[in-house]
Write a protein that holds these residues in place. Structure first.
Motif, PDB file in Angstrom:
ATOM      1  N   VAL A   1       1.673  -1.189   5.285  1.00 22.16           N
ATOM      2  CA  VAL A   1       0.845   0.153   5.422  1.00 22.16           C
ATOM      3  C   VAL A   1       0.772   0.622   3.850  1.00 22.16           C
ATOM      4  O   VAL A   1       2.230   0.863   3.541  1.00 22.16           O
ATOM      5  N   PRO A   2      -0.190   0.640   2.500  1.00 25.60           N
ATOM      6  CA  PRO A   2       0.705   0.795   1.583  1.00 25.60           C
ATOM      7  C   PRO A   2       0.151   2.459   0.853  1.00 25.60           C
ATOM      8  O   PRO A   2      -0.715   3.965   1.832  1.00 25.60           O
ATOM      9  N   THR A   3       1.645   2.925   0.668  1.00 26.31           N
ATOM     10  CA  THR A   3       2.828   4.515   1.066  1.00 26.31           C
ATOM     11  C   THR A   3       2.073   5.186  -0.461  1.00 26.31           C
ATOM     12  O   THR A   3       2.241   4.038  -1.411  1.00 26.31           O
ATOM     13  N   PRO A   4       2.666   6.008  -0.290  1.00 26.90           N
ATOM     14  CA  PRO A   4       2.303   6.605  -1.625  1.00 26.90           C
ATOM     15  C   PRO A   4       3.531   6.376  -2.675  1.00 26.90           C
ATOM     16  O   PRO A   4       2.984   6.503  -3.746  1.00 26.90           O
ATOM     17  N   THR A   5       4.566   6.255  -2.001  1.00 25.34           N
ATOM     18  CA  THR A   5       5.705   6.368  -3.209  1.00 25.34           C
ATOM     19  C   THR A   5       5.214   4.217  -3.641  1.00 25.34           C
ATOM     20  O   THR A   5       5.864   4.739  -4.893  1.00 25.34           O
TER      21      THR A   5
ATOM     22  N   MET B   1      10.924   2.011  -1.202  1.00 29.28           N
ATOM     23  CA  MET B   1      10.489   3.063  -1.220  1.00 29.28           C
ATOM     24  C   MET B   1       8.625   2.162  -1.646  1.00 29.28           C
ATOM     25  O   MET B   1       7.553   2.584  -1.186  1.00 29.28           O
TER      26      MET B   1
ATOM     27  N   LEU C   1       2.749   3.718  -4.033  1.00 30.54           N
ATOM     28  CA  LEU C   1       1.851   2.997  -5.327  1.00 30.54           C
ATOM     29  C   LEU C   1       2.013   4.034  -6.930  1.00 30.54           C
ATOM     30  O   LEU C   1       1.725   3.543  -7.725  1.00 30.54           O
ATOM     31  N   LEU C   2       2.820   4.206  -6.202  1.00 27.02           N
ATOM     32  CA  LEU C   2       3.570   5.798  -7.313  1.00 27.02           C
ATOM     33  C   LEU C   2       4.517   4.507  -8.479  1.00 27.02           C
ATOM     34  O   LEU C   2       4.848   4.264  -9.445  1.00 27.02           O
ATOM     35  N   THR C   3       5.649   3.702  -7.735  1.00 21.98           N
ATOM     36  CA  THR C   3       6.499   2.251  -7.669  1.00 21.98           C
ATOM     37  C   THR C   3       5.333   1.389  -8.594  1.00 21.98           C
ATOM     38  O   THR C   3       5.941   1.130 -10.118  1.00 21.98           O
TER      39      THR C   3
END
Lengths: 609, 437
Positions: free
Chosen positions: A499-503, A484, A505-507
């Motif tokens: 690519v930085p993904t939303p998950t 993730m 960044l959440l992590t």
């Protein structure tokens, strides 16, 4: 619409941006308003370069002393690179690299059971032991400056107590060393990773696959020349389910023999690894009390002839010397290494070591991993240059890695748009999950670990100890967030994602806040002196003076971001405003520091380097 | 699940019409699909058990090998000739009864490989390289710009490529819940007590952090942008920051359905997925069946797999219909490869490069089987515009062409409203099944 890429682009083609940028809100004395440029590439400042190299090689930031040294003398960089190459963190990076190449770390796949001789261990012990076995070999070779070619020629292996019991490997249980030099004792030829139990388990290819998967692994992973990405045309009524029909087809059909005339002879060396070392087979063998199979009544073992339970109880007999020539039964081509004779897997390893494709491929893989490119995208001239360095060094992996991180392209952060068409290597690098975990630990002392057991996981004989114990969440896919965050799970997700993904960044956000709080609680509650604190050496819990807070922030910015900035810098001001706002909202000093430090720990200059 | 009778279904539809709800199919003067569901039977299903039956007189091993007495064939709608077994695969019968008229069966898709991952890459991306986004990601990124997230992957099989900033993974054991629901966060390691997370940021904290990170990203861009790759990378970061916030803001509307630390079966994924679409939280979802279809030994397991899978597919379609979404959703039911016509020595079937797929829902010219395989279960040529088989692939004089993975993916993109030419500039889209062609 992009212009067609042409190779002969004059290096005098210059974009307007090649001289660096000025007038930004994030200053700091390390970032000059005019970055070095050769008219095509724009280069990082020396301390930025040091930071990039430190993250790439170790996953950790340079120390303040190291930054100061390079600031004073950019020539100090080379010596620091050499020092980094001798650190445990670099050793971890070496293992990360090879785990990704060979797709070894897959905790979502079945583990061998903690039964029989392994009763009392847990799934984490087994997983860790299994995947570390080949990685420890590579680590030993690289970190002890042995010729890298030993990864396919070594006549030794590494074992811990779990593996010793699992495969009957020699091991001194009285020694304090967990991982010890050992060897395989079931007659398999010695050939480094090609003899590895876990490599053969990961690249399972027995049965009707006739070891072609293993041959493809050798060709693809070690020579960068895999077979399975090519179109496979099966037409004309070939009964692919009939092994003999396939054997004939691959010998006679044009569309088949194009690949199989090379693939099958290479596969011919793996027939001895006939045992299917899987959880259910091992479990069933132990459940049957590991009795020798009674063939007298004509019944075959449930998993087929030559798969009697006694081979699958710990210690497992993975290799069968009597099966080495079973390819003959299927009328396949005789074993050979790309047309060259080789007596056994040991000689195959020697051929690989001498094969220029091997050094070229590993040069590509090392560079690709560091530069975050697929190996196929590494420019030919860069690959050739690195291959030469690698060979000239006597296949010293550290020398190769040194050349990679000191390569001009790795020191650049951007190119002109025209140049980027033919040089995709340059650009911001994204922090990998493993790197982020080491970055966090080195700064804060925090590891994101959870007790992953479900209630009752340790009960009952057949369950044995099927518990996982403590699991690090950043590097687990079964429980945690590795894939993730853009990592590979080595099973279904086999390519990293940069690519930085939303998950992602959440992590990072959750981990950053926990790690920040952990460090702050340590610093204010447990550290015996200011010097022993991890992050907050200049303030106490009752420090609210703006100047003092700003001074602490100056230190934190340099320590975490690698950027030196004065007290009144706009970016320091941004952090101070955050600190003050949290307090104004009713947050405690600890809360304010937590949010402020957590923000630094997930700064874009941490996400990218 | 008790199969819904066709009568009840028809009554239900009439009731909806009476309520004035939109039941007209998209494409009949309507707009393109608004949503996409991709449902994958991973490992390679055996189409001889269902969509592509063959005669026992041929040199093939069909399901009659296992259950001769209960196997039968039937034709639905225009020409959907299917293999059925009410005793062992009743849910497939139910599927064609209920949804066959909304379904395009596609036979004879040539994958060009017999290796799992290359086949999966080809099927989902229409290319041979994993770096390219799959069509679910592309659609999610294109259609879901204003949604919290473009596409969500429950399966772990999605290829996001350069569009990763618009996607989200749920995790093999629904780990996304632990990131969005503080009450579900993982506990401490052994020997430690205390709550986790150690610090729970407030909404105001999140907003502040986001504000600072965005400012710093902008500053980094001015310092290191330079156009090209770096700017793109920073754009992706900004997109992900925005999406991260939207996910957080909408978390309570869907995390309750996630069960942390268990691997969700397809039937469990279905309500979560339809909920996400119904609440406009995303535009595309990718789901996966939990059973292993790679039946190299014991091909008989395909019966139970089909039964389980289509039970879940029926639930999915019913759920979409009851939420008023089926007319607005394209549902792709896929498997990356087929299985060999004959059994191997272990009673299993091996990999086969010729496969079948299903397309259901919005804008689909259903009730029809497109394409075909020959007596050897090898793909035949077809007219890509109509889907009519035209001749043997080995007959160079036959009109038409082999339906390949790129034609298939291009046709899906076109159906969804994207321009396939931007992705597959030299590929003819397979559009025979699409009302929008």
């Amino acid at each position: 619409m992009r212009p067609t890429a042409v190779l002969f682009i004059a290096v005098t083609l210059v974009g307007a941006s090649s001289c660096g940028r000025a007038g930004n809100d994030v200053s700091g004395s390390d970032v000059a308003t005019s970055d070095p440029s050769d008219g095509v590439r724009s280069y990082l400042q020396p301390t930025e370069r040091l930071l990039r190299i430190s993250m790439a090689l170790r996953g950790t930031r340079p120390s303040l002393d190291e930054l100061a040294a390079v600031r004073a003398d950019p020539g100090a960089l080379d010596g620091l690179v050499d020092a980094y190459l001798d650190t445990p963190e670099f050793a971890a990076t070496v293992k990360d690299l090879h785990a990704e190449i060979f797709l070894l770390r897959r905790d979502t796949f079945e583990m061998l059971p903690a039964l029989g001789a392994l009763f009392g261990y847990n799934q984490q012990d087994i997983y860790r032991s299994q995947v570390e076995e080949p990685l420890r070999l590579v680590e030993h070779i690289v970190m002890n400056d042995r010729p890298y070619t030993e990864i396919v020629t070594a006549d030794y292996a590494f074992a811990n107590d779990v593996l010793a019991k699992m495969y009957g490997m020699p091991y001194d249980s009285q020694s304090s060393e967990e991982w010890q030099l050992s060897w395989w004792s079931d007659g398999r030829p010695a050939a480094g990773l090609l003899s590895s139990a876990e490599m053969m388990r990961r690249w399972e290819s027995n049965g009707s696959n006739f070891n072609r998967g293993r041959a493809n692994m050798v060709a693809g992973k070690l020579l960068c020349s895999e077979f399975d990405t090519r179109d496979i045309t099966v037409q004309g009524g070939i009964d692919v389910a009939d092994e003999l029909a396939v054997s004939h087809a691959v010998m006679t059909e044009e569309t088949c023999s194009a690949c199989h005339q090379t693939l099958d002879p290479l596969a011919g060396y793996f027939w001895g690894f006939m045992r299917v070392v899987r959880r259910d087979v091992v479990r069933d063998a132990i459940e049957s009390n590991c009795a020798e199979w009674d063939y007298s009544d004509g019944a075959e073992p449930p998993y087929g002839p030559n798969h009697a339970p006694e081979y699958y109880c710990y210690p497992i007999t993975q290799y069968a010397t009597f099966a080495e020539n079973d390819w003959e039964d299927w009328e396949l081509r005789a074993p050979a290494y790309f047309g060259q004779p080789a007596h056994d897997l040991t000689e195959v390893g020697e051929h690989i070591a001498a094969d220029p494709r091997f050094s070229a491929c590993m040069a590509r893989r090392f560079y690709g991993y560091i530069a975050q490119l697929p190996q196929k995208a590494v420019p030919f001239d860069v690959a050739a240059e690195l291959q030469q360095v690698f060979e000239d060094s006597g296949f010293n992996a550290k020398a190769l890695m040194r050349a990679v991180v000191l390569h001009d392209s790795f020191a650049a952060y951007a190119t002109t748009e025209e140049q980027s068409l033919i040089e995709p290597v340059v650009g911001l690098k994204t922090v990998r999950p493993e790197q982020y975990a080491r970055f966090i630990y080195e700064l804060t002392g925090y590891r994101w670990i959870t007790r992953a057991d479900k209630p009752g996981c340790g009960s009952g004989f057949l369950n044995g100890s099927q518990c996982w114990g403590d699991v690090e969440l950043t590097t687990s896919d079964l429980f945690g967030f590795r894939a993730m965050q853009g990592g590979v799970d080595s099973f279904i997700i086999t390519k990293p994602q940069f690519v930085p993904t939303p998950t992602k960044l959440l992590t990072m956000d959750m981990l950053a806040h926990d790690a920040a709080r952990y460090a702050i609680d340590h610093d204010f509650d447990a550290a015996p002196s200011a010097e022993s604190r991890r992050l907050l050496q200049q303030v106490d819990e009752d420090t609210t003076d703006e100047a003092a807070v700003r001074q602490q922030l100056v230190w934190l910015h340099e320590r975490i971001l690698g950027v030196q900035a004065p007290n009144d810098d706009a970016d320091i001001g941004l952090s101070y405003s955050l600190f003050a706002d949290v307090q104004q909202d009713g947050g405690s000093v600890r809360d304010a520091w937590t949010v402020t430090i957590a923000t630094l720990l997930q700064d874009p200059r941490v996400i990218f380097f | 699940m008790t199969p819904v009778s066709r009568r009840n279904f028809m009554l239900g539809s009439a009731a909806l019409a009476a309520l004035g709800q939109r039941v007209a199919r998209a494409g009949q003067g309507g707009s393109r699909p608004e949503f996409l569901v991709v449902c994958i039977a991973e490992g390679g299903w055996d189409p001889l058990m269902s969509f592509d039956p063959k005669s026992p007189d041929l040199a093939v091993d069909g399901p009659w090998v296992d259950f001769a007495a209960s196997e039968y064939t039937r034709t639905y709608n225009d020409n959907q000739f299917v293999q059925l077994n009410d005793e062992h695969r009743l849910s497939v019968t139910n599927f064609f009864e209920l949804w066959g008229d909304r379904t395009a069966v596609v036979n004879g898709l040539w994958q060009g490989s017999i290796v799992h991952e290359p086949c999966r890459i080809r099927l989902l991306t229409g290319t041979t390289q994993a770096k390219h986004p799959d069509f679910a990601t592309r659609f999610g990124a294109w259609a879901g710009a204003d949604n919290p997230i473009g596409s969500i992957d429950f399966s772990g099989l999605s290829y996001a490529g350069a569009l990763s900033a618009t996607t989200g993974r749920v995790g093999s054991r629904s780990q996304l819940k632990a990131l969005l629901d503080p009450d579900a966060a993982y506990g401490p390691p052994a020997g430690e007590s205390g709550r986790r997370p150690l610090y729970q940021p407030s909404t105001a904290d999140h907003d502040r952090v986001r504000g600072v990170i965005e400012q710093r990203a902008a500053a980094l861009r001015s310092l290191r942008g330079e156009g090209g790759a770096n700017d793109q990378r920073l754009d992706d970061l900004m997109t992900s920051i925005e999406r991260q916030a939207r996910l957080r803001d909408n978390a309570q509307s869907f995390v309750g359905g996630l069960d942390l630390a268990s691997i969700p079966a397809l039937e469990d994924q279905v309500p979560l997925a339809t909920n996400l679409l119904h609440k406009d939280l995303c535009r595309a979802v990718t789901l996966k069946h939990e059973l292993d279809w790679d039946t190299h030994t014991g091909n008989m397991r395909q019966h139970a797999n089909y039964s389980s899978f289509f039970r879940a597919v029926n639930t999915l379609l019913d759920d979409l219909h009851s939420k008023g979404l089926l007319d607005r959703t394209l549902v792709c039911v896929l498997s990356e490869m087929g299985r060999t016509p004959r059994l191997n020595a272990a009673g299993g079937k091996d990999h086969w490069t010729h496969s079948s797929q299903l397309l259901i829902g919005a804008g689909v010219k259903g009730g029809h089987t497109y394409g075909a395989t020959d007596a050897l279960v090898e793909s035949m040529k077809m007219d890509l515009a109509s889907g009519d088989p035209t001749g043997s692939a080995q007959d160079s004089r036959a009109a038409g062409e082999l339906l390949k993975y790129d034609n298939f993916a291009a046709g899906i993109l076109q159906h969804l409203g994207l321009d396939p030419g931007e992705v597959y500039p030299t590929v003819t889209p397979f559009t025979g099944w699409s009302e929008y062609a």
